[in-house]
Write a protein that holds these residues in place. Structure first.
Motif, PDB file in Angstrom:
ATOM      1  N   LEU B 134       0.826  -1.208   0.000  1.00 43.48           N
ATOM      2  CA  LEU B 134       0.000   0.000   0.000  1.00 43.48           C
ATOM      3  C   LEU B 134       0.868   1.270   0.000  1.00 43.48           C
ATOM      4  CD1 LEU B 134      -2.990   0.733   0.046  1.00 43.48           C
ATOM      5  CD2 LEU B 134      -2.907   0.666   2.537  1.00 43.48           C
ATOM      6  N   GLY B 135       1.987   1.226   0.722  1.00 43.34           N
ATOM      7  CA  GLY B 135       2.887   2.367   0.788  1.00 43.34           C
ATOM      8  C   GLY B 135       4.051   2.269  -0.194  1.00 43.34           C
ATOM      9  N   ALA B 136       4.028   1.258  -1.080  1.00 43.46           N
ATOM     10  CA  ALA B 136       5.093   1.048  -2.077  1.00 43.46           C
ATOM     11  C   ALA B 136       6.477   1.065  -1.421  1.00 43.46           C
ATOM     12  CB  ALA B 136       5.003   2.102  -3.181  1.00 43.46           C
ATOM     13  N   LEU B 137       6.572   0.433  -0.259  1.00 47.12           N
ATOM     14  CA  LEU B 137       7.805   0.471   0.537  1.00 47.12           C
ATOM     15  C   LEU B 137       8.394  -0.929   0.706  1.00 47.12           C
ATOM     16  CD1 LEU B 137       9.679   2.133   2.488  1.00 47.12           C
ATOM     17  CD2 LEU B 137       8.055   1.579   4.303  1.00 47.12           C
ATOM     18  N   GLY B 138       9.714  -1.033   0.575  1.00 49.43           N
ATOM     19  CA  GLY B 138      10.422  -2.265   0.864  1.00 49.43           C
ATOM     20  C   GLY B 138      10.211  -3.343  -0.189  1.00 49.43           C
ATOM     21  N   GLY B 139      10.668  -4.555   0.124  1.00 47.74           N
ATOM     22  CA  GLY B 139      10.519  -5.687  -0.788  1.00 47.74           C
ATOM     23  C   GLY B 139      11.165  -5.409  -2.127  1.00 47.74           C
ATOM     24  N   HIS B 140      10.605  -6.005  -3.183  1.00 49.73           N
ATOM     25  CA  HIS B 140      11.096  -5.771  -4.527  1.00 49.73           C
ATOM     26  C   HIS B 140      10.302  -4.620  -5.129  1.00 49.73           C
ATOM     27  CE1 HIS B 140      12.966  -6.624  -8.356  1.00 49.73           C
ATOM     28  NE2 HIS B 140      11.775  -6.636  -8.926  1.00 49.73           N
ATOM     29  N   GLU B 141      10.901  -3.445  -5.196  1.00 48.40           N
ATOM     30  CA  GLU B 141      10.273  -2.240  -5.755  1.00 48.40           C
ATOM     31  C   GLU B 141       8.947  -1.922  -5.082  1.00 48.40           C
ATOM     32  OE1 GLU B 141      10.188  -2.688 -10.013  1.00 48.40           O
ATOM     33  OE2 GLU B 141      12.372  -2.842 -10.143  1.00 48.40           O
ATOM     34  N   GLY B 142       8.798  -2.307  -3.826  1.00 49.05           N
ATOM     35  CA  GLY B 142       7.601  -1.930  -3.060  1.00 49.05           C
ATOM     36  C   GLY B 142       6.314  -2.594  -3.515  1.00 49.05           C
ATOM     37  N   ARG B 143       6.423  -3.715  -4.228  1.00 50.30           N
ATOM     38  CA  ARG B 143       5.205  -4.318  -4.792  1.00 50.30           C
ATOM     39  C   ARG B 143       5.311  -5.847  -4.798  1.00 50.30           C
ATOM     40  NH1 ARG B 143       7.150  -6.261  -9.456  1.00 50.30           N
ATOM     41  NH2 ARG B 143       8.688  -5.059 -10.629  1.00 50.30           N
ATOM     42  N   ALA B 144       4.171  -6.475  -5.134  1.00 46.64           N
ATOM     43  CA  ALA B 144       4.170  -7.928  -5.337  1.00 46.64           C
ATOM     44  C   ALA B 144       4.988  -8.244  -6.590  1.00 46.64           C
ATOM     45  CB  ALA B 144       2.735  -8.425  -5.497  1.00 46.64           C
TER      46      ALA B 144
END
Lengths: 291, 322
Positions: B134-144
């Motif tokens: 939801l906040g486009a934060l972290g992970g891979h480019e902030g997304r699934a």
């Protein structure tokens, strides 16, 4: 004002300063959370002030829930006596009211609204007994607002209008929440305005948009490189209505990463404010405009 | 050392144990919804328990490895296959460069954890590799994940082992979610409170990392009051406040929502209390339409349940010689 404490499961203590919203309740919440932070209590992992309440998250493996509760209760007396003066910031947020993007969105969700035949602004003007949209925008943007909470989603500020209670704008939320809200929408529900930091679901009435990013997880926006969220509880905001041309120019500046928000240091005393709201707000405007 | 995403599954995200410390800015905890399974998967492949893994919900991704690695799948029963050949869950297995990992149909549970030796090496954001979409934060480019993505892997020695069924955990039928009443519990009548625990609820289709909605129970009766200033007109409204992780809000008094790892951090609906920390992992394994009950506990019982979960984790570590 006596704080009502309640455990939220085995990892949270929730504290309701007051059932009603007021700046007094907010200041007690802020001074309590500041005191908890300063006390450096072992096992406390999150300290979250809210409008008229606050929440402490803790690790029950490090501190017994009952011990933490006693410690918080012991701070209550000092917090309610503390002088409600705040060194803070005032910032100007440009707003394009009646913009095409929130208009398109509100038309899509008309069946979830109290009055499907009016726009959100028309409805807000009507329920507040104001002559029309222009009068409502004037009432919304002429006096400053206090950031009384940050949350819901990342970096979203809740804003409380700095006027007498009888002049405060109140608008019900949508009957059923929308599944979509444009990014950077200026919303309003109950007595609170907000800025939707990201696109997503929402139930607040939609009045306009700001061109100014307030949350940047990539930390590229020049004024969001140190902190990805712009707002902190206690910040003061003044809306500045802008034209479509001014909005487009600001968007261009944001895209070229040369947009400079107007943010000035300010101090705020709740006692002074309660004595003379118009005078206090006028001084804040002087601070904002550097005079 | 990387994995290439051939197909992404339904919603596969990078998760670790989460991102505490930023709730006051509206940034939720994030991290795996079944953290016991996440830790177990990491232990099997020789990682730190909090290394970043992939969390797949309902449907697995298809992944291609560019180098040899050890893999383990835990959580929901999502049968893995290497180049089409089935592999067990809850057991470490090797893959070679060029191997493809895919999955059969989900047999039980809701979320599978895919741990790879060395861990998924996405940038650390605010102390965590977890994805907050939801906040486009972290992970891979902030997304699934999407088809065509490539994820770097860290260096890892690999591990081995099997976790037997008696050391795993899955929700019962109906799932029993223990809950400590509190927060705004006093806003509902005693009869409504009794009925809330007596009803068997069903997980609604709106069940995701933000929260799980439950339906099919009795609507709540509220204790009458004049609504406080700023709260809103519905009896379920409060002046917007923080929502604890695990809190149970009931908008309009009809369908309870338990907030989970990507919780909205606050809002204007009353809450009945919180699901205890020991049972939050179970929610991550509930499928829509599955039955669940809320079971009232005291703080002492909540703390005892928490200690039980820590003991279960200790048995897992001992079993794997860690």
């Amino acid at each position: 004002m006596s704080i009502r404490f309640s455990f939220g499961g085995d990892e949270h203590i929730f504290a309701e300063v007051s059932e009603d919203m007021s700046l007094e309740a907010f200041f007690t919440s802020l001074s309590m959370t500041n005191a908890v932070r300063a006390a450096g209590i072992k096992g406390v992992t999150e300290i979250c002030p809210a409008n008229a309440s606050f929440q402490i998250k803790f690790d029950p493996d490090r501190i017994k829930p009952g011990d933490l509760l006693k410690e918080l209760q012991s701070m209550e007396g000092a917090a309610s006596k503390s002088d409600a003066t705040l060194k803070t910031r005032i910032m100007e947020i440009p707003v394009l009211y009646q913009d095409p993007w929130t208009h398109e969105t509100l038309m899509r969700f008309r069946e979830r609204h109290q009055n499907p035949n009016a726009t959100d602004l028309e409805y807000a003007a009507e329920v507040n007994g104001l002559g029309g949209v222009d009068d409502f925008i004037k009432a919304h943007s002429s006096q400053p607002w206090f950031v009384s909470m940050v949350g819901f989603v990342a970096g979203l500020p809740f804003l409380y209008q700095m006027v007498e209670r009888k002049r405060q704008l109140q608008v019900p939320k949508y009957l059923r929440p929308r599944t979509d809200t444009p990014k950077l929408t200026i919303g309003h529900g109950g007595c609170f305005s907000c800025i939707y930091s990201v696109r997503g679901a929402g139930g607040y009435q939609m009045f306009g948009v700001t061109p100014m990013p307030i949350y940047d997880p990539s930390q590229k926006v020049n004024y969001l490189q140190d902190e990805m969220c712009l707002f902190k509880p206690g910040d003061i905001v003044k809306w500045k209505p802008v034209t479509r041309d001014e909005y487009d120019a600001a968007i261009e500046a944001v895209e070229e990463n040369r947009f400079e928000p107007v943010i000035r240091a300010a101090s705020f005393s709740l006692t002074e404010f309660n004595k003379d709201m118009a005078g206090t707000n006028a001084k804040l405007m002087e601070a904002l405009h550097g005079r | 050392m990387a994995v290439n995403v051939i197909t992404p599954g339904l919603s596969t995200t990078v998760q670790d144990l989460g991102r505490p410390g930023y709730y006051h800015l509206g940034i939720p905890l994030s991290g795996g919804m079944d953290r016991f399974a996440l830790r177990a998967a990491n232990m099997l492949v020789g990682n730190d328990e909090g290394a970043a893994v992939l969390e797949a919900v309902f449907m697995g991704p298809e992944l291609e490895f560019t180098s040899a690695a050890t893999v383990a799948i835990t959580g929901g029963d999502l049968p893995p296959k290497v180049n089409g050949d089935e592999r067990p869950t809850w057991e470490a297995f090797p893959v070679k460069a060029g191997d493809r990992l895919s999955f059969g149909y989900l047999k039980s549970g809701a979320r599978a954890y895919i741990a790879i030796s060395g861990g998924v090496d996405v940038p650390v954001k605010l102390g965590s590799r977890s994805t907050y979409t939801l906040g486009a934060l972290g992970g891979h480019e902030g997304r699934a994940l999407k088809a065509g993505d490539s994820l770097s892997l860290g260096k890892g020695a690999g591990g081995k082992g099997i976790i037997p069924a008696n050391l795993r955990r899955q929700p019962g039928n109906p799932a029993e979610l223990r809950m400590l009443p509190g927060l705004y519990w006093h806003r509902i009548t005693a009869e409504a409170g009794r009925q809330f625990f007596a009803d068997t609820w069903k997980v609604a289709p709106e069940a995701d990392r933000i929260g799980y909605r439950f339906k099919g129970g009795t609507a709540l009766d509220f204790v009458p009051r004049e609504q406080p200033f700023g709260a809103g007109s519905n009896p379920s409204n409060i002046v917007d406040a923080c929502y604890p992780y695990g809190s149970i809000q009931v908008p309009g008094g009809t369908e309870p929502i338990v907030l989970h790892r990507d919780a909205v951090s606050g809002g204007g609906y009353m809450m009945l209390g919180c699901v205890i920390s020991a049972d939050m992992d179970l929610i991550g394994q509930l499928q829509p339409h599955s039955p669940a009950r809320f079971v009232e506990v005291t703080m002492d019982q909540a703390l005892a349940a928490r200690a039980d979960r820590q003991a279960a984790l200790a048995r897992l570590r001992a079993h794997l010689g860690r």
